[in-house]
Design an enzyme around this catalytic site. Structure first.
Site, PDB file in Angstrom:
ATOM      1  CE1 TYR A 119      -3.594   2.680   1.039  1.00  0.00           C
ATOM      2  CE2 TYR A 119      -1.693   3.635   2.153  1.00  0.00           C
ATOM      3  CZ  TYR A 119      -2.981   3.757   1.651  1.00  0.00           C
ATOM      4  OH  TYR A 119      -3.640   4.952   1.749  1.00  0.00           O
ATOM      5  CD  GLU A 129      -5.752   4.720  -0.938  1.00  0.00           C
ATOM      6  OE1 GLU A 129      -5.795   4.863   0.294  1.00  0.00           O
ATOM      7  OE2 GLU A 129      -6.759   4.408  -1.603  1.00  0.00           O
TER       8      GLU A 129
END
Ligand code: GDP
Ligand code: MN
Length: 384
Positions: free
Chosen positions: A101, A189
């Site tokens: 992530y 993101e």
């Protein structure tokens, strides 16, 4: 404004961030034609601005045209958390060794940018943050100093990615940082950021939010504005010139002044209710404005009660009261209303409202009492 994944990836590609090649499709035929050009195996990905598409069945691998057609037909038109899929993104499938992530966002409290990186990717980052906060490596970046390679590497090393991913991750994250800054993003993101079996590091998903205030220096963003998903309630309110933001609760809110409207949203939450919206009717409170505001709110099927919170200033209490009385004579409102009227000439205003009060139009002397009553009324009518 929020971008779709495909728009985010196209933006990433401009900054040389490795992403899979792909194409947009709006029909199953287009999907198959796109997959033929992209080359099998492909992934058929629902384009909706909400996370968890994979779990909802909106992301499927296809090894051949038949599978691609089946998946595209199933996914197009699918409802994912209230968002209807109108577009699929067909991209070349990637082999995955590890999922990570990565993101850059604003830390408003720290007045700095915040980078987050975790070896636990592909899953809900909120869950990782709640259960294993140490699994997220954080970095604050001063907007003046920026992010240099040494600092970026330190951050990556602290995240404990696979050793072979470190160089690729440093390279990708420096490019992501550049993209985040130059594109005036509030959020960039990548979940998952993947390590491929060949050692390459690659962005498999893209979630980008751009700062609407920066549009003047990015004329090309008008293209994104055209594809923005709009809340129907917000559309209706903005057409009437009202400052409205849709929320997901059941107490409709009308207030004059943005500060008071925010305070009203807060106090409704504080007494255990859930606001359905933020609505600032601005300075005046004419019957026209009040009618429009009540219409927009009463058209929201989630609304169970309405809180009109007015503090008279330049607009005097009796003008507000007359506006409300006239608006209610013009339209039929289903939800019960609670009014709090204070400020300039509040006494006069209340006297005007008094003869109109009933079970469905009540008045309270203070904001707190009005909030309690409006929440109670909403909950008695099934608000939850
Ligand atoms: P999200 O569920 O909305 O976040 O959608 P993502 O684009 O992040 O995809 C969800 C998951 O689908 C990823 O975490 C991967 O496990 C899987 N996935 C997506 N694209 C590919 C791909 O190209 N190859 C493989 N093997 N899996 C993929
Ligand atoms: Mn994802």
């Amino acid at each position: 404004m929020d971008l779709f994944e495909y728009q985010g990836k196209q933006l990433f590609a401009k900054y040389d961030i490795p992403v899979s090649t792909g194409e947009v499709a709006r029909t199953a035929d287009e999907a198959v034609a796109a997959a033929d050009r992209v080359g099998y195996p492909v992934v058929v990905k629902a384009q909706v601005q909400v996370g968890g598409r994979g779990k909802a069945g909106g992301i499927k691998l296809a090894a051949n045209p038949d599978e691609c057609r089946t998946h595209a037909s199933n996914i197009l038109g699918m409802d994912i958390k209230g968002h209807t899929v109108e577009i699929v993104w067909i991209e070349r499938a990637s082999d995955i060794k590890s999922e990570y992530y990565a993101s850059f966002t604003l830390d408003r409290a720290a007045k700095l940018h915040l980078g987050m990186l975790s070896a636990e990717g592909g899953v809900d980052i909120e869950q990782v943050a709640a259960e294993t906060p140490d699994a997220i490596s954080r970095i604050h970046v001063d907007p003046v100093d920026g992010l240099d390679e040494a600092k970026c590497r330190e951050w990556v090393v602290a995240a404990n990615l696979d050793a072979e991913a470190v160089d690729g991750a440093v390279d990708l994250l420096l490019k992501l940082w550049r993209c985040y800054v130059d594109a005036d993003a509030d959020l960039a993101e990548v979940n998952p950021l993947i390590l491929k079996p060949d050692g390459g590091v690659h962005a498999l998903d893209a979630k980008v939010t751009l700062d609407d205030n920066s549009v003047f220096r990015h004329p090309e963003y008008s293209e994104y504005q055209a594809t923005q998903v709009r809340d129907e309630r917000e559309e209706a309110a903005h057409e009437k010139g009202l400052q409205y933001v849709g929320l997901d609760g059941y107490v409709g809110i009308i207030a004059n002044g943005a500060g008071l409207a925010m305070g009203t949203v807060d106090i409704v939450s504080q007494v255990g209710g859930k606001p359905a919206n933020f609505l600032d009717i601005g300075g005046g409170a004419s019957a026209e404005v009040m009618t429009g505001a009540l219409e927009v709110i009463d058209n929201d099927p989630a609304v169970r009660s309405i809180f009109i919170n007015i503090f008279g200033g330049i607009t005097k209490g009796e003008e507000v009261a007359n506006g409300i009385v006239e608006a209610l004579a013009r339209i039929e409102i289903e939800a019960p209303i609670v009014i709090r009227l204070d400020g300039t000439n509040a006494e006069e205003g209340r006297a005007i409202l008094e003869p109109h009060l009933s079970d469905s139009l009540q008045m309270q002397p203070t904001m707190l009492e009005a909030a309690r009553q409006v929440v109670e009324l909403a909950q008695a009518r099934g608000g939850e």
